[in-house]
Design a protein around this motif. Sequence first.
Motif, PDB file in Angstrom:
ATOM      1  N   VAL A 468       0.848  -1.205   0.000  1.00  0.00           N
ATOM      2  CA  VAL A 468       0.000   0.000   0.000  1.00  0.00           C
ATOM      3  C   VAL A 468       0.879   1.249   0.000  1.00  0.00           C
ATOM      4  O   VAL A 468       0.680   2.177  -0.788  1.00  0.00           O
ATOM      5  CB  VAL A 468      -0.934   0.012   1.232  1.00  0.00           C
ATOM      6  N   ILE A 469       1.889   1.243   0.868  1.00  0.00           N
ATOM      7  CA  ILE A 469       2.747   2.423   0.970  1.00  0.00           C
ATOM      8  C   ILE A 469       3.552   2.600  -0.317  1.00  0.00           C
ATOM      9  O   ILE A 469       3.643   3.705  -0.866  1.00  0.00           O
ATOM     10  CB  ILE A 469       3.685   2.304   2.199  1.00  0.00           C
ATOM     11  N   ALA A 470       4.106   1.492  -0.818  1.00  0.00           N
ATOM     12  CA  ALA A 470       4.940   1.568  -2.032  1.00  0.00           C
ATOM     13  C   ALA A 470       4.139   2.096  -3.221  1.00  0.00           C
ATOM     14  O   ALA A 470       4.684   2.760  -4.100  1.00  0.00           O
ATOM     15  CB  ALA A 470       5.534   0.193  -2.336  1.00  0.00           C
ATOM     16  N   SER A 471       2.853   1.798  -3.269  1.00  0.00           N
ATOM     17  CA  SER A 471       2.026   2.262  -4.393  1.00  0.00           C
ATOM     18  C   SER A 471       1.255   3.537  -4.028  1.00  0.00           C
ATOM     19  O   SER A 471       0.342   3.937  -4.743  1.00  0.00           O
ATOM     20  CB  SER A 471       1.047   1.156  -4.795  1.00  0.00           C
ATOM     21  N   ASN A 472       1.617   4.154  -2.909  1.00  0.00           N
ATOM     22  CA  ASN A 472       0.935   5.357  -2.406  1.00  0.00           C
ATOM     23  C   ASN A 472      -0.580   5.171  -2.352  1.00  0.00           C
ATOM     24  O   ASN A 472      -1.350   6.039  -2.761  1.00  0.00           O
ATOM     25  CB  ASN A 472       1.301   6.585  -3.242  1.00  0.00           C
ATOM     26  N   GLY A 473      -0.986   4.018  -1.857  1.00  0.00           N
ATOM     27  CA  GLY A 473      -2.410   3.785  -1.613  1.00  0.00           C
ATOM     28  C   GLY A 473      -3.126   3.034  -2.725  1.00  0.00           C
ATOM     29  O   GLY A 473      -4.231   2.527  -2.513  1.00  0.00           O
ATOM     30  N   ASP A 474      -2.489   2.930  -3.902  1.00  0.00           N
ATOM     31  CA  ASP A 474      -3.199   2.317  -5.040  1.00  0.00           C
ATOM     32  C   ASP A 474      -3.504   0.844  -4.842  1.00  0.00           C
ATOM     33  O   ASP A 474      -4.522   0.346  -5.303  1.00  0.00           O
ATOM     34  CB  ASP A 474      -2.386   2.476  -6.331  1.00  0.00           C
ATOM     35  N   SER A 475      -2.606   0.123  -4.172  1.00  0.00           N
ATOM     36  CA  SER A 475      -2.768  -1.336  -4.096  1.00  0.00           C
ATOM     37  C   SER A 475      -3.680  -1.785  -2.958  1.00  0.00           C
ATOM     38  O   SER A 475      -3.865  -2.971  -2.751  1.00  0.00           O
ATOM     39  CB  SER A 475      -1.406  -2.012  -3.932  1.00  0.00           C
ATOM     40  N   ALA A 476      -4.236  -0.827  -2.212  1.00  0.00           N
ATOM     41  CA  ALA A 476      -5.041  -1.214  -1.047  1.00  0.00           C
ATOM     42  C   ALA A 476      -6.212  -2.093  -1.485  1.00  0.00           C
ATOM     43  O   ALA A 476      -6.622  -2.987  -0.772  1.00  0.00           O
ATOM     44  CB  ALA A 476      -5.535   0.008  -0.306  1.00  0.00           C
TER      45      ALA A 476
END
Length: 476
Positions: A468-476
């Motif tokens: 989540v952090i690595a994708s700035n929220g996108d992968s949540a």
Amino acid sequence: MPFPNNFLWGAALAANQCEGAWNEGGKGESIADHLTSGSRTKPRRFVQDLNLGDYFPSHTGVDFYHRFEEDIALFGQIGLKSLRLSIAWSRIFPNGDDAQPNEEGLRFYERVFTTCQENNITPIVTLSHFEMPYHLITEYNGFANKKVIDMFVRYAETCFTRYKGLVKYWLTFNEINFGTLSAGRLFCLGLRDAAQENYFFTSGDETEQYQALHNVFLASAKAVISGHQIDPQNQIGCMIANGLAYPLTPKPEDVLATQQRADWFNNFCGDVQVRGSYPSFAKRRFERRGIKLNVTAAEEADLLNGKVDFYSFSYYSSSCVAKTSGNEGQGNLIAGQNNPYLETSDWGWQTDPSGLRLTLNRLYQRYQVPLMVVENGLGAIDTLENGAVNDPYRIDYLRAHVEAMHQAIDEDGVDLIGYTMWTAMDVISAGTGEMAKRYGLIYVDRDDQGEGSLTRIPKASSIWYHDVIASNGDSA
Ligand code: P53
């Protein structure tokens, strides 16, 4: 709009729940060091005499004091960009009224913050998280005594000066609005008559309680003023426990009762700290109840000059309010009734991600200052199987709240700058004193009797959060 690029993704801790080493490095006793362990059904007890054979979980915590380097390195591996943690006041001023700060305590946090820097983690530091030096209760009656304001300000100034350049984000008092409840008479206000076995449920003189809360507001405001003078880079926030409530029915009197509760529990303290003055409903309430506070013009000026830079809050669950009848339920604290449309945790806390979006909107519309969610998470029983902890329930909980934050930013235009979920690793529960009520991204091998190897084992949720952090929220 997605999460902003510099969004402070992180996790939170509090000194008294993780450090242990309660009497090492020159640390004095804090309120928390006098609390036994309990459970959902058995309240923690406050015990004055530490030598009666009771078990005090804060004395060993999860040994962060000795293991912070490896712990912070693990947080770095998860990719945390921020870490909210507190300074134990009694490590810096062991008795609260000492002539000089304790150098060993100051050096400890210097190493902690330097280790954060080495791991590219921005610290967000709470100055007071339910851990006042105990001596201030016994000798001064806590914040009922105006002398304690200056002691807190001196402690805050000592920290601002020493950690200039290492720490930019500060919170003054954790969940300051518990000072409006009987539960906070001891751990927010430090009132002497609340230092007794059933500390959570004591009642006493209302004028004294609100005078003490006023003094905490002043201590916070004066710290904000000093913090800005010592380093104009400092960003200093309030920290309010959010007690979102819905009307139990559409009956107008239930709706009104719900709003009145929100005004008292959520808005009173926030208004004072963000707007710098008492809201009209608070002034009238004090007048009607015959509560006369000792407030000078100079103090009013301090409140106005010591407005916070941002608003931070904890958000776990919501409840329902009716005008009459038992507003109990809802875990052990914020009175309210269960909502039939929400799921309930093993500890009776109801999961309500959409309530987080609602709360973010209400707060931003009311205050128009940047917001930070500095606690949010699921306390649950985790099991270690074949050396691993699979916690899909925690992932589900966190994912739903990340989505709610995304909607608040993207669809509603809320200025949300950070999210530090509770907790980076398993710690002692504040409410029950248990290890069994686990919130962490990292499992700690320790049980309710204080047994266990203290080994750290990242849970499945830590891998999910990393992405989540690595994708700035996108992968949540
Ligand atoms: P525990 C109750 C309700 C809402 C927030 O709580 C609370 C509490 C205290 O019990 O406190 C915050 O550990 C507090 C943390 C605490 C966390 O919520 O009781 O700032 O120190 O650990 C969770 O499950």
